[in-house]
Design a protein around this motif. Structure first.
Motif, PDB file in Angstrom:
ATOM      1  N   GLU A 115       0.596  -1.357   0.000  1.00  0.00           N
ATOM      2  CA  GLU A 115       0.421   0.471   0.019  1.00  0.00           C
ATOM      3  C   GLU A 115       1.051   1.239   0.086  1.00  0.00           C
ATOM      4  O   GLU A 115       0.823   2.171  -0.711  1.00  0.00           O
ATOM      5  N   MET A 116       1.851   1.178   0.844  1.00  0.00           N
ATOM      6  CA  MET A 116       3.411   2.218   0.864  1.00  0.00           C
ATOM      7  C   MET A 116       3.364   2.693  -0.418  1.00  0.00           C
ATOM      8  O   MET A 116       3.613   3.555  -1.171  1.00  0.00           O
ATOM      9  N   LYS A 117       3.786   1.723  -1.562  1.00  0.00           N
ATOM     10  CA  LYS A 117       4.298   1.723  -3.019  1.00  0.00           C
ATOM     11  C   LYS A 117       3.314   2.188  -3.751  1.00  0.00           C
ATOM     12  O   LYS A 117       3.320   2.648  -4.860  1.00  0.00           O
ATOM     13  N   LEU A 118       2.068   1.506  -3.166  1.00  0.00           N
ATOM     14  CA  LEU A 118       0.997   2.503  -4.470  1.00  0.00           C
ATOM     15  C   LEU A 118       0.240   3.692  -3.938  1.00  0.00           C
ATOM     16  O   LEU A 118       0.267   4.877  -5.615  1.00  0.00           O
ATOM     17  N   ARG A 119       0.327   3.844  -2.727  1.00  0.00           N
ATOM     18  CA  ARG A 119       0.177   6.206  -2.402  1.00  0.00           C
ATOM     19  C   ARG A 119       1.496   6.323  -3.338  1.00  0.00           C
ATOM     20  O   ARG A 119       1.143   7.793  -3.454  1.00  0.00           O
ATOM     21  N   GLN A 120       2.793   5.848  -2.755  1.00  0.00           N
ATOM     22  CA  GLN A 120       4.141   6.780  -3.683  1.00  0.00           C
ATOM     23  C   GLN A 120       3.815   6.799  -4.964  1.00  0.00           C
ATOM     24  O   GLN A 120       4.195   7.945  -5.471  1.00  0.00           O
ATOM     25  N   LYS A 121       2.877   6.181  -6.225  1.00  0.00           N
ATOM     26  CA  LYS A 121       2.314   6.235  -7.420  1.00  0.00           C
ATOM     27  C   LYS A 121       1.621   6.728  -7.220  1.00  0.00           C
ATOM     28  O   LYS A 121       0.940   7.428  -8.075  1.00  0.00           O
ATOM     29  N   GLY A 122       0.770   7.385  -6.067  1.00  0.00           N
ATOM     30  CA  GLY A 122      -0.526   8.270  -6.747  1.00  0.00           C
ATOM     31  C   GLY A 122      -1.348   7.606  -6.438  1.00  0.00           C
ATOM     32  O   GLY A 122      -2.989   7.751  -7.259  1.00  0.00           O
ATOM     33  N   ILE A 123      -2.003   6.090  -6.555  1.00  0.00           N
ATOM     34  CA  ILE A 123      -3.210   5.372  -6.655  1.00  0.00           C
ATOM     35  C   ILE A 123      -3.386   5.109  -4.905  1.00  0.00           C
ATOM     36  O   ILE A 123      -2.953   4.511  -4.051  1.00  0.00           O
ATOM     37  N   ALA A 124      -4.724   5.606  -4.625  1.00  0.00           N
ATOM     38  CA  ALA A 124      -5.613   5.563  -3.602  1.00  0.00           C
ATOM     39  C   ALA A 124      -6.530   4.332  -3.645  1.00  0.00           C
ATOM     40  O   ALA A 124      -7.064   4.102  -2.653  1.00  0.00           O
ATOM     41  N   TYR A 125      -6.770   3.896  -4.415  1.00  0.00           N
ATOM     42  CA  TYR A 125      -7.698   2.850  -4.713  1.00  0.00           C
ATOM     43  C   TYR A 125      -6.864   0.996  -4.462  1.00  0.00           C
ATOM     44  O   TYR A 125      -6.315   1.235  -6.217  1.00  0.00           O
ATOM     45  N   ILE A 126      -6.874   0.292  -3.948  1.00  0.00           N
ATOM     46  CA  ILE A 126      -5.918  -0.686  -4.827  1.00  0.00           C
ATOM     47  C   ILE A 126      -7.322  -0.907  -5.960  1.00  0.00           C
ATOM     48  O   ILE A 126      -6.746  -1.907  -6.835  1.00  0.00           O
ATOM     49  N   SER A 127      -8.626  -0.998  -5.730  1.00  0.00           N
ATOM     50  CA  SER A 127      -9.802  -1.534  -7.175  1.00  0.00           C
ATOM     51  C   SER A 127      -9.243  -0.600  -8.109  1.00  0.00           C
ATOM     52  O   SER A 127      -9.867  -1.075  -8.604  1.00  0.00           O
ATOM     53  N   ASP A 128      -8.914   0.645  -8.156  1.00  0.00           N
ATOM     54  CA  ASP A 128      -8.648   0.776  -9.151  1.00  0.00           C
ATOM     55  C   ASP A 128      -6.949   0.180  -9.691  1.00  0.00           C
ATOM     56  O   ASP A 128      -7.093   0.215 -11.473  1.00  0.00           O
ATOM     57  N   VAL A 129      -6.674  -0.800  -9.660  1.00  0.00           N
ATOM     58  CA  VAL A 129      -5.413  -1.687 -10.327  1.00  0.00           C
ATOM     59  C   VAL A 129      -5.684  -2.737 -10.993  1.00  0.00           C
ATOM     60  O   VAL A 129      -6.108  -3.666 -10.494  1.00  0.00           O
ATOM     61  N   LYS A 130      -5.193  -2.671 -12.371  1.00  0.00           N
ATOM     62  CA  LYS A 130      -5.648  -4.090 -13.022  1.00  0.00           C
ATOM     63  C   LYS A 130      -4.378  -5.129 -12.063  1.00  0.00           C
ATOM     64  O   LYS A 130      -5.124  -6.134 -12.184  1.00  0.00           O
ATOM     65  N   THR A 131      -3.388  -4.275 -13.334  1.00  0.00           N
ATOM     66  CA  THR A 131      -2.005  -5.372 -12.207  1.00  0.00           C
ATOM     67  C   THR A 131      -0.846  -5.119 -12.108  1.00  0.00           C
ATOM     68  O   THR A 131      -0.885  -3.676 -12.305  1.00  0.00           O
ATOM     69  N   ALA A 132      -0.375  -5.297 -11.119  1.00  0.00           N
ATOM     70  CA  ALA A 132       0.176  -5.109 -10.348  1.00  0.00           C
ATOM     71  C   ALA A 132       1.744  -5.858 -10.310  1.00  0.00           C
ATOM     72  O   ALA A 132       1.347  -6.778  -9.810  1.00  0.00           O
ATOM     73  N   THR A 133       3.491  -5.152 -10.256  1.00  0.00           N
ATOM     74  CA  THR A 133       4.567  -6.281 -10.215  1.00  0.00           C
ATOM     75  C   THR A 133       4.967  -5.301  -8.981  1.00  0.00           C
ATOM     76  O   THR A 133       4.960  -4.123  -8.798  1.00  0.00           O
ATOM     77  N   ILE A 134       6.083  -6.066  -8.849  1.00  0.00           N
ATOM     78  CA  ILE A 134       6.885  -6.368  -7.981  1.00  0.00           C
ATOM     79  C   ILE A 134       7.743  -6.140  -9.024  1.00  0.00           C
ATOM     80  O   ILE A 134       8.349  -7.172  -9.751  1.00  0.00           O
ATOM     81  N   GLU A 135       9.100  -4.832  -9.567  1.00  0.00           N
ATOM     82  CA  GLU A 135      10.098  -5.838 -11.025  1.00  0.00           C
ATOM     83  C   GLU A 135      10.871  -6.266  -9.833  1.00  0.00           C
ATOM     84  O   GLU A 135      11.543  -6.171  -8.610  1.00  0.00           O
ATOM     85  N   SER A 136      11.870  -6.994 -10.135  1.00  0.00           N
ATOM     86  CA  SER A 136      13.090  -7.747  -9.850  1.00  0.00           C
ATOM     87  C   SER A 136      14.084  -6.022  -9.344  1.00  0.00           C
ATOM     88  O   SER A 136      15.285  -6.885  -8.247  1.00  0.00           O
TER      89      SER A 136
END
Length: 187
Positions: A115-136
């Motif tokens: 959630e911290m990483k999402l907030r840093q990207k300006g994303i407020a709701y997990i439901s708004d994300v189609k796909t998220a990955t943690i890169e290498s």
């Protein structure tokens, strides 16, 4: 008093800086595990060099470290299998607005950290994300749901053109329905 250690320390810093520059420039957050290990090894080796006063031996060791790093990076470019094992792949942590718990467990990451990483990207709701990955490299990659994606310039121009066409059509229809347009000119 022998003060050659000052000259050797400055020389080691200079040579290490050049070797790291040759190795490539990335921020620490973007370094692969191999690059972090090589960087730490260079720092540790420099400390021992100053302590043990083996200047040229340490310069050779540092050069070998960087050449090894460059060699492995070259092999990674040539072999996808080697790249996958050394660098790793991205791990999916959100799919269709839902957190993938198995992905978080694999990364040893909590949902709060995600959630911290999402907030840093300006994303407020997990439901708004189609796909998220943690890169290498530890960074967050994401794709937003269709309804939350920003409007592109092309889409904006298309919407303006559509609005103009609708307005022109409405004006034309209003002119045709105007009763005063039916009266012939009187002279």
């Amino acid at each position: 008093m022998n003060i050659t250690f000052i000259w050797e320390s400055i020389s080691l810093l200079f040579i290490s800086t050049i070797l790291l520059r040759i190795a490539g420039k990335k921020s620490v957050a973007q370094m692969s595990s191999l690059e972090v290990v090589i960087t730490l090894a260079i720092g540790t080796t420099m400390g021992h060099a100053i302590k043990e006063n083996k200047f040229w031996q340490i310069v050779v060791i540092l050069t070998i470290f960087v050449l090894y790093l460059i060699f492995v990076q070259f092999l990674q470019l040539k072999s996808n299998i080697l790249d996958r094992y050394i660098t790793g792949n991205a791990t999916i942590v959100i799919r269709n607005g839902k957190i993938i718990v198995e992905g978080l467990k694999k990364l040893r990451m909590t949902s709060d950290q995600l959630e911290m990483k999402l907030r840093q990207k300006g994303i407020a709701y997990i439901s708004d994300v189609k796909t998220a990955t943690i890169e290498s490299d530890g960074g967050l990659g994401y794709e937003l749901m269709e309804h939350t994606q920003p409007v592109t310039r092309k889409e904006l121009v298309e919407m303006i053109e559509e609005y103009r066409n609708e307005n022109l059509q409405t004006i034309a229809e209003n002119k045709q329905g105007n009763l005063f347009n039916k009266i012939p000119d009187i002279k």
